[in-house]
Design an enzyme around this catalytic site. Structure first.
Site, PDB file in Angstrom:
ATOM      1  N   SER A  94       0.892  -1.152  -0.268  1.00  0.00           N
ATOM      2  CA  SER A  94       0.033  -0.021  -0.020  1.00  0.00           C
ATOM      3  C   SER A  94       0.921   1.276  -0.102  1.00  0.00           C
ATOM      4  O   SER A  94       1.510   1.382  -0.912  1.00  0.00           O
ATOM      5  CB  SER A  94      -0.907  -0.133   1.276  1.00  0.00           C
ATOM      6  OG  SER A  94      -1.925   0.899   1.100  1.00  0.00           O
ATOM      7  N   LEU A  95       0.821   2.206   1.251  1.00  0.00           N
ATOM      8  CA  LEU A  95       1.653   3.395   1.177  1.00  0.00           C
ATOM      9  C   LEU A  95       2.984   3.008   0.653  1.00  0.00           C
ATOM     10  O   LEU A  95       3.798   3.721   0.262  1.00  0.00           O
ATOM     11  CB  LEU A  95       1.437   3.689   2.550  1.00  0.00           C
ATOM     12  CG  LEU A  95       2.563   5.075   2.767  1.00  0.00           C
ATOM     13  CD1 LEU A  95       2.111   6.278   2.153  1.00  0.00           C
ATOM     14  CD2 LEU A  95       2.682   5.084   4.455  1.00  0.00           C
ATOM     15  N   ARG A 119      -2.331  12.578  -0.486  1.00  0.00           N
ATOM     16  CA  ARG A 119      -3.049  11.224  -0.370  1.00  0.00           C
ATOM     17  C   ARG A 119      -3.874  10.948   0.791  1.00  0.00           C
ATOM     18  O   ARG A 119      -5.015  10.621   0.857  1.00  0.00           O
ATOM     19  CB  ARG A 119      -1.929  10.114  -0.642  1.00  0.00           C
ATOM     20  CG  ARG A 119      -2.611   8.716  -0.878  1.00  0.00           C
ATOM     21  CD  ARG A 119      -1.390   7.796  -1.023  1.00  0.00           C
ATOM     22  NE  ARG A 119      -1.832   6.336  -1.397  1.00  0.00           N
ATOM     23  CZ  ARG A 119      -1.739   5.719  -0.516  1.00  0.00           C
ATOM     24  NH1 ARG A 119      -1.501   6.050   0.792  1.00  0.00           N
ATOM     25  NH2 ARG A 119      -2.104   4.291  -0.784  1.00  0.00           N
ATOM     26  N   HIS A 203      -8.490   1.037  -0.717  1.00  0.00           N
ATOM     27  CA  HIS A 203      -8.471   0.037  -1.539  1.00  0.00           C
ATOM     28  C   HIS A 203      -9.702  -0.480  -2.007  1.00  0.00           C
ATOM     29  O   HIS A 203      -9.842  -1.384  -2.692  1.00  0.00           O
ATOM     30  CB  HIS A 203      -7.570  -0.931  -1.277  1.00  0.00           C
ATOM     31  CG  HIS A 203      -5.893  -0.690  -0.932  1.00  0.00           C
ATOM     32  ND1 HIS A 203      -5.330  -0.043  -1.852  1.00  0.00           N
ATOM     33  CD2 HIS A 203      -5.508  -0.663   0.289  1.00  0.00           C
ATOM     34  CE1 HIS A 203      -4.169   0.294  -1.253  1.00  0.00           C
ATOM     35  NE2 HIS A 203      -4.364   0.016  -0.042  1.00  0.00           N
ATOM     36  N   GLN A 252      -4.221   2.443  -7.278  1.00  0.00           N
ATOM     37  CA  GLN A 252      -3.953   1.680  -6.249  1.00  0.00           C
ATOM     38  C   GLN A 252      -5.037   2.203  -5.182  1.00  0.00           C
ATOM     39  O   GLN A 252      -5.253   1.303  -4.329  1.00  0.00           O
ATOM     40  CB  GLN A 252      -2.594   1.941  -5.490  1.00  0.00           C
ATOM     41  CG  GLN A 252      -1.890   1.191  -4.311  1.00  0.00           C
ATOM     42  CD  GLN A 252      -1.197   2.047  -3.770  1.00  0.00           C
ATOM     43  OE1 GLN A 252      -1.471   3.210  -3.103  1.00  0.00           O
ATOM     44  NE2 GLN A 252       0.194   1.496  -3.423  1.00  0.00           N
TER      45      GLN A 252
END
Length: 315
Positions: A94-95, A119, A203, A252
């Site tokens: 992820s990040l 973000r 997500h 993503q």
């Protein structure tokens, strides 16, 4: 060990803790230096938050994401300061994908700090506080979790979003739908289902608006081809162009993290050791569950750094 035989992995949100990297910081100035750079970009002291807390503030998405990015980059800089070898591949959960891209020279650290802070704000704004949720479902296969989501959604968004390891899948969506899934999971055969302490349903489709806004921000950031291959969460492979890289980073936000496939792809390409750079050892644990042929070493303190360096010096 040759470069192609090991990979660097970077954790995402959830691995942070007050006092993280304290042992490394006492010996390596790269830790505090990296956080100082991040603090200059953000206009607030990120390192004092890591050192002193409070935990609630560190766990706020807008603080966690830049803190985890800085932590992973800082460990990488310690690695390079010790003449650690360049890995054959990188990936981040992820990040952590942003951390991998910084360490692979695809994006400047200062740009990435600003980007992940934006973000985080976009993610938090996309769903009002309390209206989204995430839960970990243990003991069901991927298809069973997808079926559980379909049966529990009741017209709301509910999706399988993190395929972390065999039998460990995270779902996300509207909070009421997530609650229904948790209640129904045992009857579906799950060993456990537990709500995760997050305020943002990452997500899943609820993040599409945030992804559109993020795409606009990404257009204004200079990206380059990475100098080390970076496998992406969306498709478990590297981007073929800078344009595709921008697209994958936007996708993503509302696409599943295909971590099992990512580790399998690394193994298929000859990786036999994964070094997790950053606080905690979540990814090292997942790697061992996904593919026992891949050794995994977490690097969050001096002992871990020394051990990983020792394992990768036979280039």
């Amino acid at each position: 060990m040759t470069q192609g035989n090991f990979a660097f992995l970077f954790p995402g949100q959830g691995s942070q803790s007050v006092g993280m990297l304290g042992g490394l910081a006492a010996k390596y100035p790269q830790i505090a230096g990296t956080f100082a750079e991040a603090s200059d970009v953000l206009g607030r002291d990120l390192w004092s938050l890591v050192v002193d807390g409070p935990e609630d503030a560190l766990n706020q998405t807008e603080n966690t994401q830049p803190a985890m990015l800085a932590a992973g980059v800082a460990v990488w800089r310690c690695w390079r300061a010790r003449d650690g070898a360049i890995p054959g591949a990188m990936a981040g959960h992820s990040l952590g994908e942003y951390t991998a891209l910084v360490c692979a020279n695809a994006i400047a650290f200062s740009d990435a700090i600003e980007l992940v802070a934006q973000r985080a704000r976009l993610m938090q704004q996309a769903v009002p506080l309390g209206e989204g949720g995430m839960a970990a479902v243990l003991g069901l296969d991927d298809e069973q979790v997808r079926t559980l989501c379909a049966e529990s959604a009741d017209g709301q968004v509910l999706e399988a979003v993190n395929f972390n390891a065999p039998g460990q899948v995270v779902v996300a969506g509207a909070r009421a739908a997530v609650d229904r899934a948790v209640a129904a999971a045992k009857g579906a055969g799950a060993k456990r289902a537990l709500l995760l302490p997050v305020s943002v349903p990452s997500h899943c489709a609820l993040m599409r608006d945030a992804a559109e806004s993020l795409a606009a921000r990404l257009d204004a950031v200079e990206l380059r081809e990475p100098t080390v291959p970076v496998l992406h969460n969306v498709n478990a492979r590297g981007a073929r162009s800078v344009d595709e890289l921008r697209s994958l980073l936007a996708q993503q936000l509302y696409s599943p993290v295909r971590w099992v496939e990512t580790v399998q792809a690394l193994a298929a390409n000859g990786v036999t050791l994964a070094v997790e750079a950053g606080p905690g050892k979540v990814l090292a644990g997942l790697v061992k569950r996904i593919d026992k042929s891949v050794a995994a070493l977490p690097v969050f303190d001096c002992n871990g750094l020394d051990k990983a360096l020792g394992e990768t010096t036979h280039a």
